[in-house]
Motif scaffolding. Structure first.
Motif, PDB file in Angstrom:
ATOM      1  N   PRO A   1     146.181  90.732  83.118  1.00 64.51           N
ATOM      2  CA  PRO A   1     147.263  91.617  82.625  1.00 64.51           C
ATOM      3  C   PRO A   1     146.222  93.405  83.144  1.00 64.51           C
ATOM      4  N   HIS A   2     144.973  93.594  83.001  1.00 63.77           N
ATOM      5  CA  HIS A   2     143.921  95.204  83.206  1.00 63.77           C
ATOM      6  C   HIS A   2     143.497  94.825  84.348  1.00 63.77           C
TER       7      HIS A   2
ATOM      8  N   SER B   1     153.452 100.223  83.587  1.00 59.44           N
ATOM      9  CA  SER B   1     153.013  99.529  82.605  1.00 59.44           C
ATOM     10  C   SER B   1     153.640  98.318  82.778  1.00 59.44           C
TER      11      SER B   1
ATOM     12  N   SER C   1     143.551 100.342  83.471  1.00 58.19           N
ATOM     13  CA  SER C   1     145.207 100.587  83.812  1.00 58.19           C
ATOM     14  C   SER C   1     145.444  98.992  83.448  1.00 58.19           C
ATOM     15  N   ARG C   2     146.884  98.710  84.077  1.00 57.48           N
ATOM     16  CA  ARG C   2     147.725  97.677  84.601  1.00 57.48           C
ATOM     17  C   ARG C   2     147.482  97.763  85.667  1.00 57.48           C
TER      18      ARG C   2
ATOM     19  N   ARG D   1     154.011  91.154  81.860  1.00 60.58           N
ATOM     20  CA  ARG D   1     153.601  91.209  80.653  1.00 60.58           C
ATOM     21  C   ARG D   1     154.635  90.437  79.490  1.00 60.58           C
TER      22      ARG D   1
ATOM     23  N   GLN E   1     154.580  94.348  85.385  1.00 55.57           N
ATOM     24  CA  GLN E   1     153.291  95.584  85.899  1.00 55.57           C
ATOM     25  C   GLN E   1     154.303  95.394  87.201  1.00 55.57           C
TER      26      GLN E   1
END
Length: 346
Positions: free
Chosen positions: A206-207, A268, A317-318, A324, A331
């Motif tokens: 996710p990041h 996001s 950040s995404r 998600r 995202q």
């Protein structure tokens, strides 16, 4: 009633019963010095040619003689300096206090006072909070579709492919990046991340830390060596802007009007839009501290309401293309520009 006269062994009686004994000489001397210290503080002239610098030493010396701590003297002198043609820094006051300590301390005697440290002064903001309102008003009505259509890199309506698109557009195959869960530690070259994404998608990813890392461990604030801490950053390419206090429509309006070199805008998958701002001329953590944390965030971004926790170089950040879990929304990339034109940053 009687009292002992300082310096004598003779005990005398007061002539009158109700006459209080005089205070010990040491105490009266200290009080006299305190009075002189107070007068010296009131007499500090305005800085800029009227003897202010010399008066700092005099006031500090009296403060030391009166037994005050260096921290107390610094605080007293700081508030006693009137406005003048120049600003007197804490460092100048501290130097005067140290000189006073040396001048009043007998040779060879050790001081039991802790050294005083200057209180950092917050940098003066260059942007007024109202500027953010002006930008939002100017960009009102701009939609996600408007950003997608304005993107220099064509965006397709399949967010699953956004991860590959941003990695291939903004990075070289040998750039090393962190991608993963918040507390993961694995880093890979972009070429390896593309292979992983092609094989298993973006599940569990996710990041992303937008700035490439060295690939080695470096000391982090937690004192544990880390692959993805601020000290591990190799290339300082992007800083991140995110808002916690604006609605989604207000964020889109802000990004439509703000004069910044935007490399990417990322939905996001929840409430916010993350902006990646291209950074130029930063090659060290110290330069990041001076040019990004202070000049950009403290003086420009934060006064406009930008989340202050975004200011460090290894900020997460995404990753676009990730579904998600909490919202069951992707995202997504809203805008992608590999060559944003340098602009005067606010």
């Amino acid at each position: 009633m009687g009292y002992v006269v300082a310096g004598s062994h003779r005990i005398e009686r007061c002539k009158h019963k109700n006459t209080p004994p005089p205070p010990p000489r040491k105490w009266t001397t200290a009080m006299a010095i305190i009075d002189k210290y107070t007068d010296a503080l009131k007499s500090i002239p305005a800085p800029g040619g009227d003897g202010c610098h010399a008066s700092l030493l005099g006031a500090s010396t009296l403060g030391i003689m009166a037994g005050l701590t260096e921290q107390q003297i610094l605080a007293d002198v700081r508030v006693s300096i009137p406005s003048g043609k120049r600003r007197v820094s804490d460092r100048e006051i501290i130097d005067a206090i140290k000189r006073a300590r040396m001048d009043t301390q007998p040779l060879g005697e050790k001081s039991d006072h802790k050294p005083v440290s200057p209180r950092p002064r917050p940098p003066e903001p260059l942007i007024k909070p109202s500027y953010s309102d002006h930008l939002i008003q100017k960009g009102t009505g701009f939609t996600e579709l408007d950003f997608i259509n304005a993107s220099p890199v064509p965006l397709i309506y399949e967010p699953q492919h956004d991860a590959r698109l941003i990695l291939e557009t903004l990075y070289r195959p040998d750039d090393i990046l962190f991608i993963g869960e918040r507390y993961d530690t694995v880093v890979h070259p972009v070429s390896e991340w593309l292979r992983i994404i092609d094989k298993q998608g973006t599940a569990g990813l996710p990041h992303i830390v937008p700035n490439p890392v060295t690939g080695g461990k470096h000391p982090a604030q937690s004192r544990k060596p880390s692959f993805r801490c601020d000290a591990a950053i190799k290339s300082f390419r992007f800083c991140i802007i995110e808002f916690d206090n604006l609605s989604r429509a207000e964020q889109l309006a802000f990004w439509a009007a703000v004069p910044l070199p935007v490399a990417a805008l990322i939905d996001s998958g929840n409430k916010s839009v993350h902006g990646w701002i291209a950074v130029e001329g930063v090659s060290t953590n110290q330069e990041w501290e001076e040019q990004i944390k202070i000049e950009l965030y403290a003086r420009r971004f934060i006064p406009m309401g930008v989340d202050p926790s975004c200011r460090n170089e290894s900020r997460l950040s995404r990753l676009p293309g990730h579904l998600r879990a909490g919202t069951q929304r992707y995202q997504r990339l809203l805008y992608l520009n590999p060559s944003p034109k340098p602009k005067p940053i606010l």
